[in-house]
Design a protein around this motif. Sequence first.
Motif, PDB file in Angstrom:
ATOM      1  N   ASP A  10      12.302   7.661  17.481  1.00  0.00           N
ATOM      2  CA  ASP A  10      12.612   6.488  17.032  1.00  0.00           C
ATOM      3  C   ASP A  10      11.967   5.212  18.245  1.00  0.00           C
ATOM      4  OD1 ASP A  10      13.053   7.262  19.928  1.00  0.00           O
ATOM      5  OD2 ASP A  10      15.241   6.442  19.939  1.00  0.00           O
ATOM      6  N   ASP A  14       8.613   2.356  24.340  1.00  0.00           N
ATOM      7  CA  ASP A  14       7.985   3.314  24.642  1.00  0.00           C
ATOM      8  C   ASP A  14       7.667   4.190  23.921  1.00  0.00           C
ATOM      9  OD1 ASP A  14      11.235   3.612  23.956  1.00  0.00           O
ATOM     10  OD2 ASP A  14      10.937   4.587  25.700  1.00  0.00           O
ATOM     11  N   ASP A  15       7.853   4.672  22.245  1.00  0.00           N
ATOM     12  CA  ASP A  15       7.836   5.581  21.690  1.00  0.00           C
ATOM     13  C   ASP A  15       6.558   4.744  22.011  1.00  0.00           C
ATOM     14  OD1 ASP A  15      10.963   6.879  20.552  1.00  0.00           O
ATOM     15  OD2 ASP A  15      11.198   5.354  21.090  1.00  0.00           O
ATOM     16  N   ASN A  39      16.787   4.088  18.567  1.00  0.00           N
ATOM     17  CA  ASN A  39      16.582   2.442  18.884  1.00  0.00           C
ATOM     18  C   ASN A  39      17.332   1.884  17.943  1.00  0.00           C
ATOM     19  OD1 ASN A  39      15.620   2.839  22.099  1.00  0.00           O
ATOM     20  ND2 ASN A  39      13.704   3.443  20.907  1.00  0.00           N
ATOM     21  N   THR A 123      11.397  12.233  20.989  1.00  0.00           N
ATOM     22  CA  THR A 123      11.646  11.041  21.899  1.00  0.00           C
ATOM     23  C   THR A 123      12.766  10.071  21.465  1.00  0.00           C
ATOM     24  OG1 THR A 123       9.587   9.699  20.513  1.00  0.00           O
ATOM     25  CG2 THR A 123       9.405  11.409  23.063  1.00  0.00           C
ATOM     26  N   GLY A 124      13.487  11.079  20.519  1.00  0.00           N
ATOM     27  CA  GLY A 124      14.089   9.840  19.931  1.00  0.00           C
ATOM     28  C   GLY A 124      15.681  11.186  20.297  1.00  0.00           C
ATOM     29  N   ASN A 165      18.938   8.897  24.655  1.00  0.00           N
ATOM     30  CA  ASN A 165      18.787  10.134  23.070  1.00  0.00           C
ATOM     31  C   ASN A 165      19.798  11.201  23.427  1.00  0.00           C
ATOM     32  OD1 ASN A 165      16.236   8.597  22.756  1.00  0.00           O
ATOM     33  ND2 ASN A 165      15.160  10.342  24.217  1.00  0.00           N
ATOM     34  N   ASP A 242       9.021   7.674  27.124  1.00  0.00           N
ATOM     35  CA  ASP A 242       8.848   8.753  25.998  1.00  0.00           C
ATOM     36  C   ASP A 242       7.174   8.592  26.871  1.00  0.00           C
ATOM     37  OD1 ASP A 242      11.414   8.595  24.614  1.00  0.00           O
ATOM     38  OD2 ASP A 242      10.554   7.032  23.325  1.00  0.00           O
TER      39      ASP A 242
HETATM   40 CA    CA Z   1      13.068   6.540  21.843  1.00  0.00          CA
END
Ligand code: CA
Length: 306
Positions: A10, A14-15, A39, A123-124, A165, A242
């Motif tokens: 997302d 950080d992603d 996010n 990672t979301g 998340n 992430d």
């Molecule tokens: Ca994320």
Amino acid sequence: MPRRVVLDCDTGTDDAIAIMLAAARPELDLVAVTAVWGNHAVEHTADNSRRVLDLIGRGDIPVYAGRGAPVDPPKGAPASKGSPEADVLPLPPPTQQVESRDAVEWLVETARASTQRFTLVPTGSLSNVASAVAADPSFVEAVDELVVMGGVIDRDGLLPDIETNVGNDPEAALRVLDAGFDRLTMVPLDATYRATVTVEQCATLRTVSRAGAVAADFIEQRIERYRRLPAMAGRAAAPVHDALTIAHLVDSTVVTLQRASVRVHTGDSPTRGRTDITVGTGDVRVAVDADASRFFDLLHESLAQL
Ligand code: CA
Ligand code: RIB
């Protein structure tokens, strides 16, 4: 042979750094990015992912957009607060289009067609992964390891009660945990807050490459937000949640894993989104600690390659 990886994110700052790290590493073959809401709205997370890939000269990696909402929320479930960051990352508009194919369809088709398994790194919000499992329960067989950034143990009472998340789509998180993935690794806030990056380290990253300078900008923005939180105890540093999942794939000593069982609070309970993580026994491998200096060295070395 490099390990085939699909990042389901997302994208947010950080992603974005997780994408840079995954694309930089010769041990990994970043096959695609699938975008999910979290996010930001999924249109933005897909567009942001494209921008990051362009920045690092990897416009060849496809981005698919997936779910824009939780899979099965109860009536009246609170909407996600989203991220305080701007929806659009401050990078030039993408030169490539987001693929027209839906991310969940692509995941399911790729799993069916693959002779080689792949590593899936959400990672979301877990809405895309849960939807892929619902569409085809045998999806799990194509995944050699599922590495989720999510959840919180919080032994010291200093971390948020609910990790975003999991909290964004607890029903999806529950389905994913129960889906029967062979190897499920969870990287909760407890580990990511042990691997914070400092202002001084940002100054070093800034010198290594254009991607390093962008990553340093992103982390400095994060530091401004995080330094006020009790968990940071006034330190000018921030977690880059992430990116720690990717670091784990590259170097298994970056995080310390323990077996655990994980329960997610779902439905209209006031604790909706909370995770009860019991360490010691269970099928999930949970990161209970992280080595901050190893993590930073890996980030530094990788961004210098871009
Ligand atoms: Ca994320
Ligand atoms: O709780 C941290 C997670 O929420 C990170 O993945 C961040 O990008 C947001 O999605």
